[in-house]
Design a protein around this motif. Structure first.
Motif, PDB file in Angstrom:
ATOM      1  N   GLY A 183      39.021  46.757  37.712  1.00 23.82           N
ATOM      2  CA  GLY A 183      40.056  47.869  37.938  1.00 23.82           C
ATOM      3  C   GLY A 183      41.428  47.796  36.975  1.00 23.82           C
ATOM      4  O   GLY A 183      41.534  46.600  36.200  1.00 23.82           O
ATOM      5  N   THR A 184      41.852  48.888  36.906  1.00 16.31           N
ATOM      6  CA  THR A 184      42.587  48.621  35.682  1.00 16.31           C
ATOM      7  C   THR A 184      44.234  47.936  35.525  1.00 16.31           C
ATOM      8  O   THR A 184      44.957  48.058  35.031  1.00 16.31           O
ATOM      9  CB  THR A 184      43.858  50.105  35.444  1.00 16.31           C
ATOM     10  N   GLY A 185      44.918  48.131  37.835  1.00 15.48           N
ATOM     11  CA  GLY A 185      45.831  46.690  37.834  1.00 15.48           C
ATOM     12  C   GLY A 185      44.868  45.329  38.792  1.00 15.48           C
ATOM     13  O   GLY A 185      45.134  45.841  40.169  1.00 15.48           O
ATOM     14  N   PRO A 186      44.453  44.995  38.147  1.00 18.68           N
ATOM     15  CA  PRO A 186      43.522  44.011  39.991  1.00 18.68           C
ATOM     16  C   PRO A 186      44.831  43.301  40.356  1.00 18.68           C
ATOM     17  O   PRO A 186      45.533  42.801  40.274  1.00 18.68           O
ATOM     18  CB  PRO A 186      43.264  43.171  38.607  1.00 18.68           C
ATOM     19  N   ALA A 188      44.210  41.571  44.375  1.00 18.26           N
ATOM     20  CA  ALA A 188      43.821  41.013  45.410  1.00 18.26           C
ATOM     21  C   ALA A 188      44.434  41.035  46.750  1.00 18.26           C
ATOM     22  O   ALA A 188      43.552  42.095  47.426  1.00 18.26           O
ATOM     23  CB  ALA A 188      43.793  39.301  45.056  1.00 18.26           C
ATOM     24  N   ARG A 189      45.678  41.395  46.852  1.00 13.93           N
ATOM     25  CA  ARG A 189      46.701  41.226  47.908  1.00 13.93           C
ATOM     26  C   ARG A 189      46.445  43.345  48.432  1.00 13.93           C
ATOM     27  O   ARG A 189      46.180  43.842  49.142  1.00 13.93           O
ATOM     28  CB  ARG A 189      47.690  41.447  47.177  1.00 13.93           C
ATOM     29  N   ARG A 190      46.627  44.051  47.358  1.00 14.87           N
ATOM     30  CA  ARG A 190      46.556  45.535  47.963  1.00 14.87           C
ATOM     31  C   ARG A 190      44.830  46.100  47.887  1.00 14.87           C
ATOM     32  O   ARG A 190      44.490  46.333  48.584  1.00 14.87           O
ATOM     33  CB  ARG A 190      47.093  46.111  46.399  1.00 14.87           C
ATOM     34  N   PHE A 191      44.469  44.981  47.415  1.00 12.97           N
ATOM     35  CA  PHE A 191      42.554  45.241  47.285  1.00 12.97           C
ATOM     36  C   PHE A 191      42.487  44.826  48.669  1.00 12.97           C
ATOM     37  O   PHE A 191      41.811  45.659  49.752  1.00 12.97           O
ATOM     38  CB  PHE A 191      41.968  44.356  46.341  1.00 12.97           C
ATOM     39  N   HIS A 305      41.109  50.814  41.402  1.00 17.06           N
ATOM     40  CA  HIS A 305      42.688  50.510  40.147  1.00 17.06           C
ATOM     41  C   HIS A 305      42.640  49.255  40.626  1.00 17.06           C
ATOM     42  O   HIS A 305      43.566  48.903  39.856  1.00 17.06           O
ATOM     43  CB  HIS A 305      43.912  50.982  40.250  1.00 17.06           C
ATOM     44  N   CYS A 306      42.720  48.255  42.215  1.00 16.62           N
ATOM     45  CA  CYS A 306      42.742  47.276  42.152  1.00 16.62           C
ATOM     46  C   CYS A 306      41.820  46.356  42.153  1.00 16.62           C
ATOM     47  O   CYS A 306      42.552  44.366  42.888  1.00 16.62           O
ATOM     48  CB  CYS A 306      43.705  47.723  43.552  1.00 16.62           C
ATOM     49  N   ALA A 307      40.624  46.476  42.087  1.00 18.77           N
ATOM     50  CA  ALA A 307      39.690  45.998  42.190  1.00 18.77           C
ATOM     51  C   ALA A 307      39.949  44.596  41.499  1.00 18.77           C
ATOM     52  O   ALA A 307      40.221  44.411  39.978  1.00 18.77           O
ATOM     53  CB  ALA A 307      38.460  46.065  42.036  1.00 18.77           C
ATOM     54  N   ALA A 314      33.549  46.476  44.560  1.00 16.07           N
ATOM     55  CA  ALA A 314      35.032  46.301  45.317  1.00 16.07           C
ATOM     56  C   ALA A 314      34.382  48.149  46.018  1.00 16.07           C
ATOM     57  O   ALA A 314      34.531  47.790  47.326  1.00 16.07           O
ATOM     58  CB  ALA A 314      35.975  46.851  44.169  1.00 16.07           C
ATOM     59  N   LEU A 315      34.203  48.714  45.008  1.00 19.94           N
ATOM     60  CA  LEU A 315      33.904  50.185  46.180  1.00 19.94           C
ATOM     61  C   LEU A 315      32.065  50.066  46.802  1.00 19.94           C
ATOM     62  O   LEU A 315      32.522  50.859  47.900  1.00 19.94           O
ATOM     63  CB  LEU A 315      33.236  51.334  44.869  1.00 19.94           C
TER      64      LEU A 315
END
Length: 369
Positions: A183-186, A188-191, A305-307, A314-315
């Motif tokens: 992800g470009t911006g890991p 976990a919360r957003r995920f 992005h957030c993975a 993630a997908l």
């Protein structure tokens, strides 16, 4: 894009062939319906395990293997003399699709700079949406002009074209070397927030949409011919929503997801409130259609992005939970239907989607300093 179109058409084609398959194989309509629901359950269960098992295999080899499975399973389905063999072929296609959606995104967007990834996701989503607008209706028409086995065999030909192209042109890089492997911006919360919102949205959408034909006939008073036209309008609205969202996804990724979820909630609650008025029902049906495709597309884009780890895992999690939501929504609507009527399925679906709105809002508020 061709592979995405083919897989989505394969998933939904039996919806238009229920009576033909039922008569040909001498099984009930509910048994043929299992070809669709069983497919969705298989995708939901198998997505993450398959992505984990193949995490170190070169993506070109994975994709060609998945497309080979699609070709073989489609050919088996086209000549299947029994319902059991047809169901087995469908489950093989479902397993291939479960992994396809996890691998396809990182491979496709990895060919482009990060600033263009939203447009790439949009292009793939347009191809998937065309399956409902073009693929399923065309396959249904072809089956009624010939035999239900003919469009199934055509899917094998389309899959073979995709397989040859990918085998010849896609680089055989290792998964961890791909530019979109992480992800470009890991975050976990957003995920977790995106997964929860996407699952609630899918459950809400299919609590009502599964019974849309009955709703438009019994509640809104449309004739069967008019209902068919409205279903085409719904598909066109879905395609338009995906196309428009794809153009702004890179600039407004979070707002695009929130807008799609809010539009879906408004469409479903509007159908519940104004369903008996045909004109208003058409407006809210189109609004719901314009949001249904973008919800899944924007959650898939968010995974890139957030993975917090690998994007393919993630997908896979997102696709698996979305399909689980579809199955849960259809089951919930079926429980509501005999007790409260078809109109109540859209109230329940709208409230569940409103819950997804609340999850996104809470995530946005808690992220502020």
């Amino acid at each position: 894009m061709l592979a995405a179109f083919t897989f989505n058409t394969a998933e939904n084609l039996p919806i238009g062939l229920l009576d033909l398959i039922s008569g040909s194989l001498r099984v009930s309509l509910s048994a043929v319906g299992l070809l669709v629901t069983g497919y969705g359950v298989a995708v939901a269960v198998a997505s993450v395990p398959l992505a984990h098992v193949t995490r170190n295999v070169a993506r070109r080899h994975v994709l060609t293997g998945l497309l080979a499975a699609l070709v073989v399973s489609s050919l088996i389905a086209a000549v299947a003399p029994s319902y059991r063999l047809l169901l087995g072929a469908r489950l093989l296609t479902a397993l291939a699709q479960a992994l396809f959606w996890a691998v396809m995104g990182p491979v496709a967007v990895g060919q482009f700079v990060p600033e263009a990834r939203g447009r790439v996701v949009g292009a793939l989503s347009v191809a998937g949406s065309l399956a409902l607008v073009l693929g399923v209706p065309a396959g249904t028409w072809l089956a009624r002009q010939s035999d239900w086995r003919v469009p199934v065999a055509v899917l094998a030909a389309l899959g073979l074209a995709s397989l040859v192209t990918i085998a010849a042109l896609l680089p055989a890089s290792r998964p961890e070397e791909e530019r979109a492997a992480r992800g470009t911006g890991p975050d976990a919360r957003r995920f977790g927030i995106v997964l929860a919102a996407g699952t609630l949205s899918a459950t809400g959408a299919f609590t009502g949409y599964t019974y849309i034909v009955k709703f438009l006939g019994d509640v809104s008073g449309f004739t069967p011919g008019a209902v068919g036209v409205l279903l085409v309008a719904f598909g066109v609205a879905c395609l338009a929503g995906v196309s428009v969202t794809g153009t702004v996804l890179d600039r407004f990724p979070q707002s695009a997801l929130a807008t799609a979820v809010v539009a879906q909630a408004a469409g479903m609650l509007g159908l519940y409130a104004a369903g008996p008025r045909p004109g208003a029902a058409v407006v809210f049906l189109v609004l719901m259609g314009s949001a249904l495709g973008p919800v899944f597309m924007t959650t898939q884009n968010a995974m890139l992005h957030c993975a917090p780890g690998r994007t393919d895992l993630a997908l896979a999690a997102n696709s698996g939970l979305y399909n689980a939501g579809i199955a849960a929504g259809a089951a919930l609507g079926g429980l509501i239907l005999p007790f409260a009527g078809v109109r109540a399925t859209f109230l329940a679906g709208g409230l569940l989607t409103s819950g997804a709105c609340a999850v996104l809002l809470a995530g946005r508020l808690s992220a502020r300093p």
